[in-house]
Motif scaffolding. Structure first.
Motif, PDB file in Angstrom:
ATOM      1  N   UNK A 286       0.818  -1.214   0.000  1.00 15.01           N
ATOM      2  CA  UNK A 286       0.000   0.000   0.000  1.00 15.01           C
ATOM      3  C   UNK A 286       0.844   1.253   0.000  1.00 15.01           C
ATOM      4  N   UNK A 287       1.937   1.238   0.765  1.00 10.35           N
ATOM      5  CA  UNK A 287       2.838   2.391   0.792  1.00 10.35           C
ATOM      6  C   UNK A 287       3.461   2.665  -0.559  1.00 10.35           C
ATOM      7  N   UNK A 288       3.849   1.603  -1.259  1.00 14.28           N
ATOM      8  CA  UNK A 288       4.453   1.760  -2.599  1.00 14.28           C
ATOM      9  C   UNK A 288       3.426   2.334  -3.579  1.00 14.28           C
ATOM     10  N   UNK A 289       2.179   1.880  -3.486  1.00 15.42           N
ATOM     11  CA  UNK A 289       1.120   2.410  -4.366  1.00 15.42           C
ATOM     12  C   UNK A 289       0.932   3.913  -4.123  1.00 15.42           C
ATOM     13  N   UNK A 290       0.848   4.298  -2.836  1.00 18.59           N
ATOM     14  CA  UNK A 290       0.679   5.715  -2.512  1.00 18.59           C
ATOM     15  C   UNK A 290       1.894   6.514  -2.970  1.00 18.59           C
ATOM     16  N   UNK A 291       3.095   5.971  -2.752  1.00 21.67           N
ATOM     17  CA  UNK A 291       4.325   6.664  -3.149  1.00 21.67           C
ATOM     18  C   UNK A 291       4.358   6.892  -4.659  1.00 21.67           C
ATOM     19  N   UNK A 292       3.965   5.861  -5.405  1.00 24.91           N
ATOM     20  CA  UNK A 292       3.945   6.003  -6.864  1.00 24.91           C
ATOM     21  C   UNK A 292       2.983   7.091  -7.308  1.00 24.91           C
ATOM     22  N   UNK A 293       1.820   7.156  -6.665  1.00 26.31           N
ATOM     23  CA  UNK A 293       0.837   8.189  -7.009  1.00 26.31           C
ATOM     24  C   UNK A 293       1.362   9.577  -6.689  1.00 26.31           C
ATOM     25  N   UNK A 294       1.993   9.727  -5.503  1.00 25.58           N
ATOM     26  CA  UNK A 294       2.553  11.024  -5.115  1.00 25.58           C
ATOM     27  C   UNK A 294       3.671  11.431  -6.060  1.00 25.58           C
ATOM     28  N   UNK A 295       4.517  10.469  -6.441  1.00 25.65           N
ATOM     29  CA  UNK A 295       5.607  10.768  -7.379  1.00 25.65           C
ATOM     30  C   UNK A 295       5.055  11.249  -8.716  1.00 25.65           C
ATOM     31  N   UNK A 296       3.987  10.616  -9.182  1.00 22.89           N
ATOM     32  CA  UNK A 296       3.382  11.028 -10.457  1.00 22.89           C
ATOM     33  C   UNK A 296       2.797  12.433 -10.354  1.00 22.89           C
TER      34      UNK A 296
END
Length: 285
Positions: free
Chosen positions: A254-264
């Motif tokens: 879940x953290x990786x999914x959120x991180x990817x969204x924030x990075x985008x």
């Protein structure tokens, strides 16, 4: 930014080290009270500062939101693992993006909407409602991310009008005052060891903010933002090594999914700013 991440995760670990011996509201108050020491060099400028009525209102509102957010964060730290606190903290920039659309009139393209949906999906992966019993700490972290996003949005507005040092100083004073009655209601005389831990929290928090400021001055946000995601690595490692917290693959995912969204979202904002700057340059030619 690597130092920033280490400082912020160290701050989280130190709060957890208190083990609930000092109530959450009192811990938060003492952290900010001890942190006022670092404002001494700016005291003269602070006394000479003259705020407009609008700046006063914004500063008070930001102080109130930060106070409630900090209370929720300190409470969550006593209830849920380090990795879950860190992962759910990544929701803050997502909330900031949504609030900027509502209150600042910023446009929200389809790709950014999809990124926000993905980030919220990542939060659901961490929480897994219906598949496990949610702790009050999880709801506290959801509140923390939302309240701090309001604080950051106000900071974005006032930072265009005031010096960064003054913005930080006003926030620190406002939160210290705001936390005082909450701390008084649950006051427990802390030991010298616990005061030392809380002073350490104040030191690493200040160091983290200073390191982050240096990073922002040295490189674009698109370069610095992804490095903050190392905080999840640090928090998982610290939780496992020092607090015997098992590594939860759902939290990491879940953290990786959120991180990817924030990075985008961060990357898209940088691209849009470059386009605006380029058009402005071409219009002058």
């Amino acid at each position: 930014m690597m130092v920033t991440g280490l400082c912020f995760v160290s701050m989280t670990a130190l709060v957890k080290l208190l083990g609930g011996r000092v109530p959450a509201a009192e811990s938060a108050f003492l952290r900010y009270l001890l942190g006022l020491i670092f404002l001494i060099p700016a005291w003269r400028d602070l006394c000479a500062l003259r705020l407009s009525p609008r700046q006063w209102r914004l500063s008070v509102l930001r102080g109130a939101m930060q106070t409630l957010g900090v209370l929720c964060w300190f409470f969550a730290m006593t209830r849920i693992p380090l990795a879950e606190v860190t992962a759910m903290n990544y929701l803050t920039p997502v909330y900031v993006t949504i609030l900027a659309v509502i209150f600042l009139g910023e446009r929200l393209a389809v790709r950014r909407i999809l990124a926000i949906v993905a980030a919220l999906g990542g939060a659901l992966v961490i929480l897994r409602p219906g598949f496990r019993t949610l702790d009050p700490g999880h709801f506290a972290m959801l509140g923390t991310a939302f309240l701090l996003s309001i604080s950051y949005l106000i900071a974005k507005i006032v930072s265009d009008e005031l010096k960064p040092v003054m913005v930080v100083a006003l926030l620190s004073i406002a939160v210290t005052i705001g936390l005082a009655p909450f701390a008084a209601a649950v006051w427990v005389t802390p030991s010298l060891a616990d005061l030392g831990i809380l002073f350490g929290v104040a030191c690493v928090a200040t160091g983290g903010h200073y390191a982050m400021t240096l990073a922002f001055a040295a490189a674009p946000v698109t370069v610095t933002q992804p490095v903050t995601f190392l905080q999840l690595v640090w928090s998982v490692a610290l939780g496992a090594l020092f607090f015997a917290e098992p590594v939860d693959p759902w939290v990491v995912t879940g953290g990786i999914i959120i991180m990817g969204a924030v990075a985008f979202i961060t990357w898209r904002e940088a691209v849009l700013k470059r386009r605006v700057a380029q058009r402005a340059h071409e219009s002058h030619l």
